[in-house]
Structures are given as C-alpha cells and as structure tokens.
Design an enzyme around this catalytic site. Sequence first.
Site, PDB file in Angstrom:
ATOM      1  N   ASP A  43      36.251  50.129  48.277  1.00  0.00           N
ATOM      2  CA  ASP A  43      36.408  48.996  47.339  1.00  0.00           C
ATOM      3  C   ASP A  43      37.848  48.878  46.882  1.00  0.00           C
ATOM      4  O   ASP A  43      38.588  49.864  46.887  1.00  0.00           O
ATOM      5  CB  ASP A  43      35.534  49.248  46.099  1.00  0.00           C
ATOM      6  CG  ASP A  43      34.160  48.645  46.248  1.00  0.00           C
ATOM      7  OD1 ASP A  43      33.884  48.038  47.299  1.00  0.00           O
ATOM      8  OD2 ASP A  43      33.360  48.791  45.303  1.00  0.00           O
ATOM      9  N   LYS A  65      36.465  43.227  46.918  1.00  0.00           N
ATOM     10  CA  LYS A  65      36.336  41.831  46.453  1.00  0.00           C
ATOM     11  C   LYS A  65      36.600  41.839  44.949  1.00  0.00           C
ATOM     12  O   LYS A  65      35.986  42.563  44.189  1.00  0.00           O
ATOM     13  CB  LYS A  65      34.965  41.262  46.782  1.00  0.00           C
ATOM     14  CG  LYS A  65      33.809  42.104  46.317  1.00  0.00           C
ATOM     15  CD  LYS A  65      32.523  41.406  46.635  1.00  0.00           C
ATOM     16  CE  LYS A  65      31.304  42.275  46.611  1.00  0.00           C
ATOM     17  NZ  LYS A  65      31.401  43.648  46.388  1.00  0.00           N
ATOM     18  N   MET A 187      33.489  43.725  32.978  1.00  0.00           N
ATOM     19  CA  MET A 187      33.576  42.387  33.583  1.00  0.00           C
ATOM     20  C   MET A 187      33.551  41.277  32.530  1.00  0.00           C
ATOM     21  O   MET A 187      32.933  40.231  32.731  1.00  0.00           O
ATOM     22  CB  MET A 187      32.418  42.178  34.596  1.00  0.00           C
ATOM     23  CG  MET A 187      32.490  43.130  35.765  1.00  0.00           C
ATOM     24  SD  MET A 187      31.007  43.095  36.796  1.00  0.00           S
ATOM     25  CE  MET A 187      29.936  44.220  35.900  1.00  0.00           C
TER      26      MET A 187
HETATM   27  N1  SAH Z   1      31.350  51.132  38.967  1.00  0.00           N
HETATM   28  C1  SAH Z   1      32.461  50.794  38.091  1.00  0.00           C
HETATM   29  C2  SAH Z   1      32.319  49.428  37.475  1.00  0.00           C
HETATM   30  C3  SAH Z   1      32.354  48.297  38.484  1.00  0.00           C
HETATM   31  S1  SAH Z   1      32.305  46.717  37.753  1.00  0.00           S
HETATM   32  C4  SAH Z   1      32.570  51.875  37.010  1.00  0.00           C
HETATM   33  O1  SAH Z   1      31.670  52.691  36.865  1.00  0.00           O
HETATM   34  O2  SAH Z   1      33.601  51.898  36.323  1.00  0.00           O
HETATM   35  C5  SAH Z   1      34.035  46.333  37.620  1.00  0.00           C
HETATM   36  C6  SAH Z   1      34.450  46.361  36.156  1.00  0.00           C
HETATM   37  O3  SAH Z   1      34.709  47.696  35.764  1.00  0.00           O
HETATM   38  C7  SAH Z   1      35.737  45.633  35.863  1.00  0.00           C
HETATM   39  O4  SAH Z   1      35.531  44.251  35.691  1.00  0.00           O
HETATM   40  C8  SAH Z   1      36.165  46.286  34.581  1.00  0.00           C
HETATM   41  O5  SAH Z   1      35.430  45.790  33.484  1.00  0.00           O
HETATM   42  C9  SAH Z   1      35.741  47.721  34.813  1.00  0.00           C
HETATM   43  N2  SAH Z   1      36.834  48.570  35.303  1.00  0.00           N
HETATM   44  C10 SAH Z   1      36.919  49.170  36.498  1.00  0.00           C
HETATM   45  N3  SAH Z   1      38.036  49.934  36.567  1.00  0.00           N
HETATM   46  C11 SAH Z   1      38.667  49.796  35.390  1.00  0.00           C
HETATM   47  C12 SAH Z   1      39.853  50.338  34.829  1.00  0.00           C
HETATM   48  N4  SAH Z   1      40.634  51.194  35.502  1.00  0.00           N
HETATM   49  N5  SAH Z   1      40.181  49.984  33.569  1.00  0.00           N
HETATM   50  C13 SAH Z   1      39.420  49.154  32.848  1.00  0.00           C
HETATM   51  N6  SAH Z   1      38.283  48.613  33.323  1.00  0.00           N
HETATM   52  C14 SAH Z   1      37.903  48.925  34.564  1.00  0.00           C
END
Ligand code: SAH
Length: 269
Positions: A43, A65, A187
């Site tokens: 990803d 994506k 998100m």
């Molecule tokens: N599986 C991931 C989440 C995927 S959904 C997890 O457990 O973190 C994607 C969302 O995760 C983004 O829109 C944002 O809200 C958050 N996200 C992912 N990486 C991030 C980061 N380094 N800092 C802040 N938010 C993050």
Amino acid sequence: MTSHAHPIFTPQVTLVGAGPGDPELLTLKAVKAIASATVLMVDDLVHPDVLQHASPTARIIHVGKRGGCQSTPQAFIEKLMAQEALAGEKVVRLKGGDPLVFGRGGEEQQHLRAQGIAVEVINGITAGLAAAHDLGIALTHRAHAHGVLMITGHASPNPSTQRMPAIDWSLIARTAHECRLTLVVYMGVQTAAHLQQALLAGLPADTPVAVVENASLPSQRHATSQLDRLSGLFEREQLASPAVIIVGDVLQGLQKLNQADAPHSALQA
Ligand code: SAH
C-alpha cells in the site's frame, strides 16, 4: 527406502501491518514475514524503508490508492493476491498501520478465505495510537476517559457497506460526552467541516480537538484547537491526509502545555 508423503500445498497470504510510518515500529514478526515473501503487495502509506527487509529476489507490486483517486481497484488487488498465492508464491500484503483497522483488510481476508486461501495476520501499530504517542497524551487517561472510539470519517456507501446505516454523528457525540469516550477519527480530512457541525450536536463547543498529520514520521505536524474551530484549523494549518482527528478531554493537558510553550510546540489555532 522411506517414502515421503507429498506435502499438501496450502496457498497462503500474510496480511502484515507495516505500522503508521516509522519503519522502526515494525514488529519482529512483520520483519520475518517480509523477509520470507516472494511477492510483496504494498500500500502507498507503507514507508519505502520497510522494503529493505525484503529478499532481493522478491517481486514488489505497489498497489496504493490514496483518498478518492483509485490507482488500483480493490477487486483487482484481491484477484491478484489470490492468483499469486494459488500459483505457490509466498504473498505478503503490506498495509499501513494495523492490517485490520479500516483500510479494507477485513474484506481482503474474507475474500481470500472464501477461495480456500489461508490468511495469516500480523498486527501493526495503528495510526491513532501513533498520533496519541506523538501528542504525548493518553487516549484513556482515567481522569478524562473511560475508553476510545476509533471511527471512520469517510463512510461513503459502497457495495460492501450498503446494508450499514449511516453514522449517526449526533448520537456518537452524545455518547462520547455522556460516557466519556475519546474519539479517534480516521479518514476525516475531507469531511472535517461536516464532522465539526455534526459533533457539535452532542459535544460542547470547547471540547479539545487535535489533528495529527503523518504520525510517527519526521514530517509529522499537529495542531490543537477546540471542536467549533476544527475545520478552520485544517484550513489555517493546511493539514492534509494522512491525518487523524482526536476529540476529547484527554487533550486538555496538551492544550495547557501548548499555551505555556506555544512557540516551539504544537501549532495553535
Ligand atoms: N490500517 C490503517 C488505517 C487505514 S485507513 C491503520 O491502522 O492505521 C487510512 C487512514 O489512516 C488515513 O486516512 C488516516 O486517517 C490514517 N493514517 C494512516 N497513517 C497515518 C499517519 N501516519 N498519520 C496520521 N494518520 C494516518
């Protein structure tokens, strides 16, 4: 002469949590799985240094994506994973954060299992926890919260969520207020203005909020304010995805700290 039974081949995919960004937050299990993969499907929120653990002969497929722009459709990713696993490849699917916290990991797991493919899951540190870490706050500080609610700010209808009711934000807000729950919104960048409006139906206007962008990375930025200024905070500080929004009184200490130490700590609104 001994006869060896032919080992029964079981196709397998490992869903690996690559953590929130900082490659040092990988688990030892994640590192081992990455090293043994023959095919890695990655990803785009996965840090490129994570791939240093991959075998030089492994095939690396980027299937990212971001936000609304779908570069690789989900159905194609799922098909490709299954195809590679059935062809005998050791498939590792690298997903940001924890593989089963949002990000469709649950759907991928279901889809693979339905085809007789074994799925192993390796936890990762989810973004909300990394964000709280970067702020230096406890999401469940017992003086302010009984628990945490991780919730998506982007609940657009799609075939797999058709039968799910839309999020009732005023009920979420009232519950968070009355039951003392910290909200961690994933998100939510695109919908911040709507979130602010909807949450104000059940939470006081001065409820502390924080936005953390790029949690755990050197590029991390965060800003704090209060609920009725949430969307303004995004505009003023030009905060962008990936970011999490934290809402709740567990941020109180942080706000006080910032007031005392404004110039070189969190941005203030
Ligand atoms: N599986 C991931 C989440 C995927 S959904 C997890 O457990 O973190 C994607 C969302 O995760 C983004 O829109 C944002 O809200 C958050 N996200 C992912 N990486 C991030 C980061 N380094 N800092 C802040 N938010 C993050």
